[in-house]
Design an enzyme around this catalytic site. Structure first.
Site, PDB file in Angstrom:
ATOM      1  N   LYS A  32      -1.365 -27.948   9.210  1.00  0.00           N
ATOM      2  CA  LYS A  32      -0.374 -28.284  10.137  1.00  0.00           C
ATOM      3  C   LYS A  32       0.774 -29.146   9.896  1.00  0.00           C
ATOM      4  CE  LYS A  32      -0.053 -30.133  14.614  1.00  0.00           C
ATOM      5  NZ  LYS A  32       0.429 -28.910  15.487  1.00  0.00           N
ATOM      6  N   CYS A  90      -3.158 -30.438   2.770  1.00  0.00           N
ATOM      7  CA  CYS A  90      -4.153 -31.552   2.130  1.00  0.00           C
ATOM      8  C   CYS A  90      -4.213 -32.692   3.046  1.00  0.00           C
ATOM      9  CB  CYS A  90      -3.778 -31.795   0.710  1.00  0.00           C
ATOM     10  SG  CYS A  90      -3.558 -30.054  -0.274  1.00  0.00           S
ATOM     11  N   ARG A 105      -5.247 -30.448   8.184  1.00  0.00           N
ATOM     12  CA  ARG A 105      -4.131 -30.595   7.258  1.00  0.00           C
ATOM     13  C   ARG A 105      -4.318 -29.404   6.021  1.00  0.00           C
ATOM     14  NH1 ARG A 105      -0.782 -34.999   7.509  1.00  0.00           N
ATOM     15  NH2 ARG A 105      -0.211 -34.397   5.391  1.00  0.00           N
ATOM     16  N   GLU A 153      -0.049 -16.248  14.668  1.00  0.00           N
ATOM     17  CA  GLU A 153      -0.652 -17.224  13.542  1.00  0.00           C
ATOM     18  C   GLU A 153      -2.255 -17.475  14.065  1.00  0.00           C
ATOM     19  OE1 GLU A 153       1.074 -21.171  13.968  1.00  0.00           O
ATOM     20  OE2 GLU A 153       1.362 -21.159  15.943  1.00  0.00           O
ATOM     21  N   HIS A 162      18.514  -1.671  19.147  1.00  0.00           N
ATOM     22  CA  HIS A 162      19.198  -1.681  17.755  1.00  0.00           C
ATOM     23  C   HIS A 162      18.102  -1.445  16.709  1.00  0.00           C
ATOM     24  CE1 HIS A 162      23.209  -2.377  19.398  1.00  0.00           C
ATOM     25  NE2 HIS A 162      22.663  -3.430  20.031  1.00  0.00           N
ATOM     26  N   ASN A 221      -2.049 -34.897  -2.662  1.00  0.00           N
ATOM     27  CA  ASN A 221      -1.392 -34.080  -1.612  1.00  0.00           C
ATOM     28  C   ASN A 221       0.049 -33.813  -2.003  1.00  0.00           C
ATOM     29  OD1 ASN A 221      -0.394 -32.745   0.713  1.00  0.00           O
ATOM     30  ND2 ASN A 221       0.070 -34.768   1.696  1.00  0.00           N
ATOM     31  N   GLY A 222       0.447 -32.753  -2.256  1.00  0.00           N
ATOM     32  CA  GLY A 222       2.024 -32.444  -2.724  1.00  0.00           C
ATOM     33  C   GLY A 222       1.827 -31.556  -3.929  1.00  0.00           C
ATOM     34  N   LYS A 235       3.187 -17.530  18.024  1.00  0.00           N
ATOM     35  CA  LYS A 235       1.647 -18.022  18.539  1.00  0.00           C
ATOM     36  C   LYS A 235       0.567 -16.949  18.455  1.00  0.00           C
ATOM     37  CE  LYS A 235       1.907 -21.748  18.659  1.00  0.00           C
ATOM     38  NZ  LYS A 235       3.021 -22.401  18.498  1.00  0.00           N
ATOM     39  N   GLU A 253       8.622 -17.525  20.215  1.00  0.00           N
ATOM     40  CA  GLU A 253       7.582 -18.571  20.133  1.00  0.00           C
ATOM     41  C   GLU A 253       6.396 -17.711  20.720  1.00  0.00           C
ATOM     42  OE1 GLU A 253       7.055 -21.197  18.724  1.00  0.00           O
ATOM     43  OE2 GLU A 253       5.246 -22.102  20.013  1.00  0.00           O
ATOM     44  N   TRP A 272      -5.419 -27.741   1.218  1.00  0.00           N
ATOM     45  CA  TRP A 272      -4.512 -26.527   1.405  1.00  0.00           C
ATOM     46  C   TRP A 272      -3.996 -26.070  -0.031  1.00  0.00           C
ATOM     47  CZ3 TRP A 272       0.640 -24.697   1.181  1.00  0.00           C
ATOM     48  CH2 TRP A 272       0.745 -23.469   2.048  1.00  0.00           C
TER      49      TRP A 272
HETATM   50  C1  F6R Z   1       3.640 -23.279  14.805  1.00  0.00           C
HETATM   51  C2  F6R Z   1       3.515 -24.362  13.763  1.00  0.00           C
HETATM   52  C3  F6R Z   1       4.588 -24.687  12.649  1.00  0.00           C
HETATM   53  C4  F6R Z   1       5.383 -25.813  13.141  1.00  0.00           C
HETATM   54  C5  F6R Z   1       6.236 -26.069  11.552  1.00  0.00           C
HETATM   55  C6  F6R Z   1       7.214 -27.067  11.759  1.00  0.00           C
HETATM   56  O1  F6R Z   1       2.616 -23.428  15.758  1.00  0.00           O
HETATM   57  O2  F6R Z   1       2.943 -25.242  14.324  1.00  0.00           O
HETATM   58  O3  F6R Z   1       5.388 -23.458  12.779  1.00  0.00           O
HETATM   59  O4  F6R Z   1       6.159 -25.788  14.136  1.00  0.00           O
HETATM   60  O5  F6R Z   1       5.536 -26.166  10.464  1.00  0.00           O
HETATM   61  O6  F6R Z   1       6.495 -28.287  11.819  1.00  0.00           O
HETATM   62  P1  F6R Z   1       6.995 -29.676  12.372  1.00  0.00           P
HETATM   63  O7  F6R Z   1       7.542 -29.542  13.696  1.00  0.00           O
HETATM   64  O8  F6R Z   1       5.938 -30.785  12.160  1.00  0.00           O
HETATM   65  O9  F6R Z   1       8.165 -30.044  11.584  1.00  0.00           O
END
Ligand code: F6R
Length: 607
Positions: free
Chosen positions: A602, A2, A27, A490, A506, A101-102, A487, A483, A75
């Site tokens: 984000k 949010c 957000r 997501e 395994h 937000n929260g 990527k 990673e 969100w």
């Molecule tokens: C993946 C992504 C998330 C963040 C995770 C941690 O692309 O962006 O997995 O890495 O939510 O976020 P931060 O680094 O802001 O604590």
């Protein structure tokens, strides 16, 4: 999670708020809404879906008289992402509107109580209780700031909230607890927002609000108070040095692509002033006075967790510091055994991730020192750590993290060199070679990125119909496999699993067939023969393979993807962008919403 914005000033408020919401849309983007006072009435306009839907709804409406108001991009946590649950929420009499937000954890109990008293609810959200509680307190004759204090005294959970009310036209009241909120101080105008870019075109003077603080703004003034006692609190205004262009796409189709291409600069910025090659020394003055950790616990989530896992390989090999890496949501709820001499390294791009913050708070309660590795200046991780190392990647807008990870890896490399020099485990010559190679990375990567993009485009077309991918890697390239898979899933919604290459037999090997391709990280290091034999096992089962490797690698797979070789594990910096680019091109080819993937936000400020 949010985005909230508030504006009081001399301009028409709604366009300022919409522009701010556009910058906060990363957000959350389930729904959006605004509230403003015009001609003595409270107006609330909301729409399900992206901000564009709200803009459409406001088109043609006369909203230009209001010079103050609030806006929200959601969100969803409680209640479906539909219009009735969009913020702002109002009390029954529509005298005030709230954005939040929260999560209000005890909202159900409060809601039951209010309903028993005859209060009608219009949404399924936790937030709506705030609107009703506030209205009741104001009805009792309390001024808005006292009503805020009383209301927030009743609720448990996390919030950044802002309120406009017919009782206080031209004024916004706001408060924070465990969710970010910043005040932007302008000339004849003041702003509130979840994040600085929301008001950056208007002011770079900001005040970071702390938990338990409440703020009252109007066009000409601002005042911060303790939410419980309403006692005034002195705050310092900080000047932000980065400008609005850092938060714009700059000709790229998506923020994610722009941020992938920014990585050479990110590495260079991260190294600036922190490298003395001739002495073989990484300089991190932030660590002065902090003894070498006896044990290091790295706590993080998502991509930042993968960065931490990668760091573990270097920290143990170069510095001999026993290192354990844990996802923060696990660490915070178990009984981690911490002892004097232990250090917790919290890694977070946003510095607001709820689980990471909780993990570091737990560590501090138990007497461990906390180093915060984070990107957002003034964030909660930065403020609550004993030592902060800034990753200096600039604002990362795309929901999928790319350049932030690159900056985290750069700082982790420097940290491992620093600690390695202190423990004497890594030789001076290795440190010189490593730093020499590090300094060359920005130019090598800069030259490589356009080629990488073309290759990623070709491969994305070839594999666009696949529904599952396996990513494999060994050593420091195992976290990269994780990673790469993250990527891809997501942003393209293609299922992908990252595995340690040696673990494949395994279990996951059962999945291999011609429709289940493998993306392998196969750098020419000491583990290359092992990875190669894992890939032969994949081939023997008819699995297709893309192998990210170095020039001259002796392997026969479906697609060899060569990237330049750097010293030791530093080839990571030239392979990570290839993984990011592949995921990007795949998502873009499939027409997905790259910068705002479904269900994600984000900054994950709730559990
Ligand atoms: C993946 C992504 C998330 C963040 C995770 C941690 O692309 O962006 O997995 O890495 O939510 O976020 P931060 O680094 O802001 O604590």
């Amino acid at each position: 999670m949010c985005g909230i914005i508030g504006y009081c000033g001399h301009r028409p408020a709604v366009p300022v708020i919409l522009e701010g919401l556009r910058r906060l849309e990363y957000r959350g983007y389930d729904s959006a809404g605004v509230a403003f006072l015009q001609h003595g009435e409270l107006h609330v306009v909301r729409a399900q879906g992206k901000l564009a839907n709200l803009e459409k709804r406001l088109e043609g409406q006369n909203v230009f008289q209001a010079t103050s108001g609030i806006g929200h991009t959601r969100w969803a946590t409680h209640g479906l992402p539909i219009e009735k649950n969009a913020h702002p929420h109002t009390d029954g009499a529509k005298r005030l509107a709230v954005i939040h937000n929260g999560i209000i954890e005890n909202y159900q109990e409060i809601k039951n109580e209010l309903m028993a008293e005859g209060c009608a609810f219009a949404s399924d959200t936790d937030t709506e209780v705030l609107a009703h509680l506030l209205a009741r307190a104001i009805d009792k004759g309390l001024p808005t700031d006292q009503a805020m204090s009383e209301t927030l005294g009743r609720v448990e959970g996390a919030y950044a909230l802002a309120v406009v009310s017919l009782d206080t036209p031209g004024v916004i009241h706001a408060a924070r607890k465990s969710s970010p909120l910043v005040l932007g101080v302008g000339v004849g105008e003041n702003f509130l927002a979840s994040d600085i870019p929301a008001f950056l075109p208007y002011t770079r003077d900001v005040v970071f609000l702390e938990d338990g603080e409440m703020v009252r703004i109007d066009a000409a003034s601002w005042r911060v108070m303790d939410v419980a006692t309403l006692a005034p609190i002195e705050k310092e205004i900080k000047h932000i040095t980065w400008d609005v262009s850092a938060a714009q796409k700059g000709g790229f189709k998506h923020f994610m692509l722009k941020e992938i291409f920014e990585q050479p600069k990110v590495i260079a910025d991260c190294l600036a002033g922190r490298v003395d090659v001739a002495a073989g020394r990484a300089v991190l003055p932030e660590l002065a006075g902090l003894p070498t950790p006896e044990r290091l616990f790295i706590v993080a989530c998502g991509t930042s967790f993968h960065a931490g896992l990668w760091g573990m390989y270097l920290l143990e090999q170069w510095a001999g510091v026993p290192t354990r890496v844990e996802v923060a949501s696990e660490f915070r709820y178990r009984e981690p055994v911490l002892q004097p001499g232990d250090v917790v390294l919290a890694i977070s791009q946003s510095g607001e991730t709820a689980d990471t913050l909780a993990g570091m708070r737990l560590a501090r309660q138990r007497g461990a020192k906390v180093i915060g590795l984070c990107n957002v200046v003034g964030s909660s991780v930065a403020r609550e750590s004993d030592v902060v190392i800034s990753t200096q990647a600039g604002p990362e807008i795309s929901v999928a993290s790319t350049k932030a990870m690159c900056s985290q890896l750069t700082v982790l490399t420097l940290l491992a060199l620093c600690l390695g020099e202190a423990t004497g485990k890594i030789s001076r010559q290795d440190r010189i070679d490593c730093l020499t190679s590090l300094e060359k990375l920005p130019s090598v990567l800069e030259a490589e990125l356009p080629r990488m993009r073309e290759r990623a485009m070709d491969l994305a077309k070839t594999y666009s119909e696949v529904s599952s991918f396996l990513y494999l890697g060994r050593g420091p390239y195992y976290p990269l496999a994780l990673e790469g898979a993250l990527k891809l899933k997501e942003i393209s919604y293609i299922h992908a699993e990252g595995y340690a290459a040696g673990e494949m037999k395994h279990g996951p090997i059962a999945l291999i067939d011609p429709r289940f391709p493998t993306f392998a990280l196969a750098p020419m290091d000491e583990l290359f023969p092992k990875v190669k034999s894992n890939l032969e096992e994949v081939q023997a089962r008819g699995g297709k393979i893309i192998a990210l490797t170095h020039p001259g690698a002796d392997m026969r797979v479906d697609h060899i993807w060569e990237t330049p070789k750097a010293w030791g594990p530093l080839s990571t910096f030239l392979m990570l962008p290839a993984l990011q680019m592949f995921a990007y091109e795949m998502a873009d080819y499939l027409g997905k919403d790259v910068d705002q993937p479904r269900n994600l936000a984000k900054s994950v400020t709730v559990e």
